[in-house]
Design a protein around this motif. Structure first.
Motif, PDB file in Angstrom:
ATOM      1  N   PRO A  46       6.240  46.734 -34.153  1.00  0.00           N
ATOM      2  CA  PRO A  46       6.168  45.739 -35.222  1.00  0.00           C
ATOM      3  C   PRO A  46       5.666  44.393 -34.715  1.00  0.00           C
ATOM      4  CG  PRO A  46       8.434  46.066 -34.518  1.00  0.00           C
ATOM      5  CD  PRO A  46       7.620  47.120 -33.832  1.00  0.00           C
ATOM      6  N   VAL A  47       5.035  43.632 -35.610  1.00  0.00           N
ATOM      7  CA  VAL A  47       4.588  42.274 -35.290  1.00  0.00           C
ATOM      8  C   VAL A  47       5.813  41.363 -35.268  1.00  0.00           C
ATOM      9  CG1 VAL A  47       3.147  40.339 -36.000  1.00  0.00           C
ATOM     10  CG2 VAL A  47       2.343  42.700 -36.329  1.00  0.00           C
ATOM     11  N   VAL A  48       5.978  40.609 -34.178  1.00  0.00           N
ATOM     12  CA  VAL A  48       7.159  39.768 -34.006  1.00  0.00           C
ATOM     13  C   VAL A  48       6.749  38.387 -33.517  1.00  0.00           C
ATOM     14  CG1 VAL A  48       8.679  41.730 -33.494  1.00  0.00           C
ATOM     15  CG2 VAL A  48       7.458  40.589 -31.632  1.00  0.00           C
ATOM     16  N   PRO A  49       7.635  37.382 -33.630  1.00  0.00           N
ATOM     17  CA  PRO A  49       7.361  36.080 -33.002  1.00  0.00           C
ATOM     18  C   PRO A  49       7.148  36.235 -31.506  1.00  0.00           C
ATOM     19  CG  PRO A  49       9.200  35.902 -34.528  1.00  0.00           C
ATOM     20  CD  PRO A  49       8.884  37.370 -34.414  1.00  0.00           C
ATOM     21  N   VAL A  50       6.420  35.317 -30.912  1.00  0.00           N
ATOM     22  CA  VAL A  50       5.990  35.474 -29.527  1.00  0.00           C
ATOM     23  C   VAL A  50       7.158  35.589 -28.551  1.00  0.00           C
ATOM     24  CG1 VAL A  50       5.866  32.997 -29.029  1.00  0.00           C
ATOM     25  CG2 VAL A  50       4.334  34.587 -27.826  1.00  0.00           C
ATOM     26  N   ASP A  51       8.320  35.067 -28.899  1.00  0.00           N
ATOM     27  CA  ASP A  51       9.458  35.134 -27.981  1.00  0.00           C
ATOM     28  C   ASP A  51      10.334  36.364 -28.220  1.00  0.00           C
ATOM     29  OD1 ASP A  51      10.429  34.337 -30.418  1.00  0.00           O
ATOM     30  OD2 ASP A  51      11.755  32.771 -29.633  1.00  0.00           O
ATOM     31  N   GLN A  52       9.860  37.312 -29.026  1.00  0.00           N
ATOM     32  CA  GLN A  52      10.641  38.523 -29.307  1.00  0.00           C
ATOM     33  C   GLN A  52       9.857  39.794 -28.980  1.00  0.00           C
ATOM     34  OE1 GLN A  52      12.490  38.489 -33.217  1.00  0.00           O
ATOM     35  NE2 GLN A  52      12.758  36.265 -33.137  1.00  0.00           N
ATOM     36  N   GLY A  53       9.016  39.705 -27.958  1.00  0.00           N
ATOM     37  CA  GLY A  53       8.206  40.860 -27.572  1.00  0.00           C
ATOM     38  C   GLY A  53       9.035  42.067 -27.189  1.00  0.00           C
TER      39      GLY A  53
END
Length: 391
Positions: free
Chosen positions: A254-261
């Motif tokens: 899923p696409v996530v905020p950059v700090d939740q890879g």
């Protein structure tokens, strides 16, 4: 026998294998104690390294040694995983500027413990001398293989351009668990010459699919671990996906905020496992967001199985040849928004067949199924029940 040809090894007698398996926890404890007491500074550094700790490395090494002679698991796959682990350890030594001598010392300490335990078991259990010789030789060969793998990882990092090393550090930090990144992401991105995006997604590749065989945009960060390769795709909704590798079995998290890879990598690998087990069809690539019901169901399979009786009751008591067509029809019917015509088209049956099956379901459950207020729960339970592993 060589570890490179572990698939040709003769398995140990079942009794000996069982002894080795029972010994694993105690051996790991003793080896860990030897390394921690003998090399305390190295243990502290290793435990602070993302991806592995002293105990995890010892446990995986010992488990690999036992699995070399276990017919229940393919030895080549186990050895490949261990090689990838030690290559990663060697690469980390290179990034930190630490020589491999201390890793050799740690392996030597652990190896001495393992060999002493093997000798004790051999005398106690009266193993034939050739068996002890074989196990001892294999233990030393495994340690040599580990050092060779670590050396390759070390040389790879030390021989690369500094910016490539920085990109690897950034890649690891982007998929690290919360609070585990060694430095702020903005600082790591600046050192790597990489523009920090707002969002990202992780593309997990099948084992053995090397990222270097694909033509990738420069902003994509790649992990080349052959056992579990993946790509980090920045701003996937903006950049498009026309360049994505067409490898069958790849999974886009899923696409996530950059700090939740780490979240995207976790779900990509969960879906990749389901593809490998035949639960999800291998697409090129498969997208996690298109299979939310299956991923959710397999995350909570035991709970859904326990809830099935409450939701479906008498349907579960039918023989499989009667039960499965009814369950499949009900699932598709709910997915189609209670539309019998569309359900018939999806199932390739006549509309009256669908309506007949729905009447059967209603009669068997005294009209309680499907419950309009519990459609979501019913769909999740049906997804689980109709999976290959639940049947």
């Amino acid at each position: 026998m060589t570890l490179a040809n572990a698939q040709d090894a003769d398995p140990l007698p079942g009794g000996l294998r069982r002894i080795l398996l029972r010994q694993i926890p105690a051996v790991v404890d003793e080896m860990e104690e030897a390394v921690r007491s003998g090399l305390p500074d190295y243990s502290d550094i290793a435990d602070d390294t993302a991806g592995f700790s002293v105990r995890q490395v010892i446990d995986q090494t010992v488990s690999c040694f036992v699995s070399l002679h276990d017919v229940t698991r393919p030895s080549p796959a186990v050895v490949a995983e261990l090689i990838a682990l030690y290559e990663a350890i060697g690469a980390q030594h290179g990034r930190l500027g630490r020589p491999l001598d201390v890793l050799r010392d740690a392996l030597d300490l652990g190896g001495r413990v393992a060999c002493r335990r093997l000798i004790e078991d051999a005398y106690r259990e009266k193993w034939p001398e050739p068996v002890l010789t074989k196990l001892t030789e294999d233990a030393f060969e495994l340690m040599s293989m580990a050092i060779a793998a670590a050396s390759r990882g070390y040389d790879d990092v030390c021989g690369r351009a500094p910016v490539d090393v920085q990109r690897d550090l950034l890649r690891d930090a982007l998929v690290a668990e919360a609070g585990q990144a060694p430095r702020p992401l903005a600082e790591l991105a600046a050192a790597a010459g990489w523009q920090l995006p707002r969002t990202l997604a992780v593309l997990a590749l099948p084992p053995g699919d090397h990222p270097q065989t694909h033509v990738l945009p420069p902003e994509v960060l790649a992990d080349r671990n052959p056992a579990a390769p993946y790509l980090i795709v920045p701003n996937p909704r903006i950049s498009g996906r026309g360049w994505l590798p067409k490898a069958k079995g790849a999974v886009l998290g899923p696409v996530v905020p950059v700090d939740q890879g780490a979240v995207s990598l976790h779900w990509a690998r969960r879906a990749l496992d389901l593809v490998d087990r035949g639960v999800l069809a291998a697409e090129a690539p498969l997208r996690c967001v298109d299979h939310l019901a299956v991923l959710t169901a397999f995350q909570s399979g035991d709970l859904l199985e326990a809830a099935a009786t409450t939701l479906l009751g008498p349907l579960l008591e039918l023989p499989p040849r009667r039960r499965e067509p009814l369950l499949e029809t009900l699932l598709v019917y709910l997915r189609c928004g209670d539309n019998a015509v569309l359900t018939a088209e999806r199932l390739h049956v006549h509309e009256q067949t669908v309506r007949y099956r729905l009447r059967q379901i209603s009669q068997l459950t005294d009209g309680t199924c499907p419950d309009p207020e519990r459609h979501l729960e019913t769909m999740l339970v049906l997804t689980w029940l109709l999976s290959p592993e639940a049947r």
